[in-house]
Design a protein around this motif. Structure first.
Motif, short mmCIF file in Angstrom:
data_model
loop_
_atom_site.label_atom_id
_atom_site.label_comp_id
_atom_site.label_asym_id
_atom_site.label_seq_id
_atom_site.Cartn_x
_atom_site.Cartn_y
_atom_site.Cartn_z
N UNK A 117 0.70 -1.31 0.16
CA UNK A 117 0.03 0.22 -0.03
C UNK A 117 0.83 1.08 0.01
N UNK A 118 2.31 1.29 0.59
CA UNK A 118 3.04 2.40 0.47
C UNK A 118 3.43 2.81 -0.99
N UNK A 119 3.82 1.98 -1.64
CA UNK A 119 4.31 2.04 -3.19
C UNK A 119 3.01 2.32 -3.90
N UNK A 120 1.65 1.44 -3.65
CA UNK A 120 0.70 1.95 -4.54
C UNK A 120 0.19 3.52 -4.26
N UNK A 121 0.18 3.90 -2.87
CA UNK A 121 -0.27 5.39 -2.69
C UNK A 121 0.65 6.20 -3.52
N UNK A 122 1.84 5.88 -3.43
CA UNK A 122 2.85 6.74 -4.16
C UNK A 122 2.66 6.61 -5.64
N UNK A 142 -5.50 2.59 -6.01
CA UNK A 142 -6.12 3.38 -5.18
C UNK A 142 -6.96 2.02 -4.34
N UNK A 143 -7.42 0.87 -5.13
CA UNK A 143 -7.97 -0.44 -4.48
C UNK A 143 -6.93 -1.07 -3.50
N UNK A 144 -5.61 -1.13 -3.96
CA UNK A 144 -4.76 -1.75 -3.07
C UNK A 144 -4.68 -0.92 -1.69
N UNK A 145 -4.67 0.38 -1.82
CA UNK A 145 -4.53 1.27 -0.60
C UNK A 145 -6.05 1.34 0.13
N UNK A 146 -6.89 1.14 -0.58
CA UNK A 146 -8.35 1.41 0.04
C UNK A 146 -8.66 0.06 0.88
N UNK A 147 -8.03 -1.12 0.48
CA UNK A 147 -8.17 -2.47 1.01
C UNK A 147 -7.46 -2.10 2.48
N UNK A 148 -6.32 -1.68 2.37
CA UNK A 148 -5.47 -1.65 3.41
C UNK A 148 -6.20 -0.64 4.57
N UNK A 168 -12.10 -5.60 0.88
CA UNK A 168 -11.38 -5.61 -0.49
C UNK A 168 -12.52 -5.33 -1.54
N UNK A 169 -12.36 -4.34 -2.14
CA UNK A 169 -13.27 -3.92 -3.39
C UNK A 169 -13.04 -4.42 -4.84
#
Length: 400
Positions: free
Chosen positions: A330-335, A386-392, A397-398
């Motif tokens: 989620x860190x790399x996905x947000x970035x 966005x969905x990876x971060x959202x799940x975190x 899970x969406x």
């Protein structure tokens, strides 16, 4: 404890908060070496080859002579201790600041391909392949994306691997594979038909049944030779299967790191576009004065600088998390989602400052504007990240 950051004499105009000064002196020398290479040797090659949709093979020689490959890997490359993630990221930024295609060529080789072998291979495989790749005597590529699949690659990979004794037989297709038309080692990802897990294989150039064809007609990354690969009964020995890759969970570790690299690349595109626009605003005169003196132009420049400064700060902390070993998907996905979105804004505002001249390749900004679209899309779309971060953050899970 208070940390004092001294401004640098040759600080980039876009580095408003002096982030580059956070690098120790030995690493900053490597960054300045990268900057000089890109400015003096690479930049003169860019526009002509971008226009002709051609990869200049002399780039391999330039990077080979520079000794800049292999730096993130302990024991490989000229700089034997592994450099920090902050330097690796800042180098990616620096390359993209000149040209995103060249940055991608180097990133595919030095990041995706070499990291896959370093992380997914055993010690014998690392020692067999990485020294020549660090010297850039052998070039790498990374083949995961498929013609009919992208975001669903974890569960929907169609390329298959079937074991027959000490040999694996690969069948399927890959698409958008950078460097694949000339690479010596291509890391190919395939689904094992027996256990349904994704595995990695290093396929050598010229292997029977391995057919890479250059993709024509791109409007972005025109210097990168992306290929569509057809694999027809490609036979790979068990010794060339990456021994530490047993499922897509292992692959995700690689993608986590490379996704961060793409965010750094997006930052570099922002910086390069902003610098071009700022120089143009100082030089271009309308109504008897430089357009940089107009309020609306200054507004675009300041908004661009704000995007750069916020994104750079995010990337510095992301690199620190990597170095500390507490780096998560989620860190790399947000970035990746955030920085590429800000990049799109900056290249559009920068091109706007150029007016009609902004669509001419001779002013460079048109190339940045076009290449940004590729960076925005690959290594996971904004929506998927966005969905990876959202799940975190929600625990729900969406994903469809």
């Amino acid at each position: 404890m208070t940390t004092t950051v001294e401004p640098l004499q040759d600080q980039l105009t876009a580095d408003f908060y002096a982030y580059e000064a956070l690098l120790p002196d030995d690493e900053r020398k490597l960054l300045l070496k990268t900057r000089a290479l890109m400015r003096d040797e690479v930049k003169p090659l860019v526009n002509e080859n971008w226009a002709e949709d051609k990869f200049p093979k002399e780039l391999i020689t330039l990077f080979r002579d520079s000794g800049l490959a292999g730096l993130p890997y302990e024991g490989y490359g000229e700089h034997r201790p592994a450099v920090s993630n902050l330097l690796s990221g800042t180098m990616a930024m620096e390359m993209a600041r000149t040209d995103a295609s060249v940055s991608t060529f180097f990133g595919v080789h030095n990041g995706l391909a070499m990291y896959s072998i370093h992380s997914g291979g055993d010690q014998e495989q690392r020692d067999r392949w990485l020294p020549a790749m660090a010297a850039m005597d052998k070039i790498g590529a990374f083949a995961m994306t498929e013609p009919l699949g992208g975001s669903d690659v974890a569960g929907g990979m169609r390329t298959t691997a079937k074991r027959e004794g000490d040999t694996w037989v690969l069948n399927g297709a890959k698409k958008w594979i950078g460097n694949a038309t000339f690479a010596d080692h291509v890391v190919v990802w395939a689904r094992d038909v027996d256990d349904n897990h994704v595995k990695g294989f290093v396929v050598g150039k010229g292997t029977p049944g391995f057919d890479p064809v250059k993709i024509e007609g791109k409007i972005a990354f025109r210097i990168v030779e992306n290929a569509e690969i057809t694999l027809t009964d490609v036979r790979v020995p068990e010794a060339d299967r990456l021994q530490n890759i047993n499922s897509f969970r292992d692959v995700a570790e690689i993608l986590r790191a490379t996704r961060a690299g793409v965010a750094w690349q997006a930052l570099g595109v922002m910086v390069g576009a902003y610098e071009l626009a700022l120089d143009y605003a100082r030089e271009r005169r309308q109504f008897g004065r430089p357009i940089g003196g107009f309020q609306l132009v200054q507004d675009l420049l300041v908004k661009s600088l704000g995007n750069i400064t916020a994104s750079w700060g995010m990337m510095v902390q992301l690199a620190r998390l990597q170095d500390a070993g507490i780096f998560r998907d989620e860190h790399s996905s947000l970035a990746k989602a955030f920085v590429t979105s800000r990049m799109r804004e900056v290249v559009a505002w920068s091109r706007e400052i150029f007016g009609g001249n902004g669509i001419l390749l001779e002013h460079d900004i048109a190339r940045f504007f076009a290449d940004a679209e590729a960076i925005y899309s690959f290594e996971g779309t904004r929506e998927m990240n966005t969905l990876i971060v959202g799940k975190s953050i929600t625990g729900e899970s969406a994903f469809v």
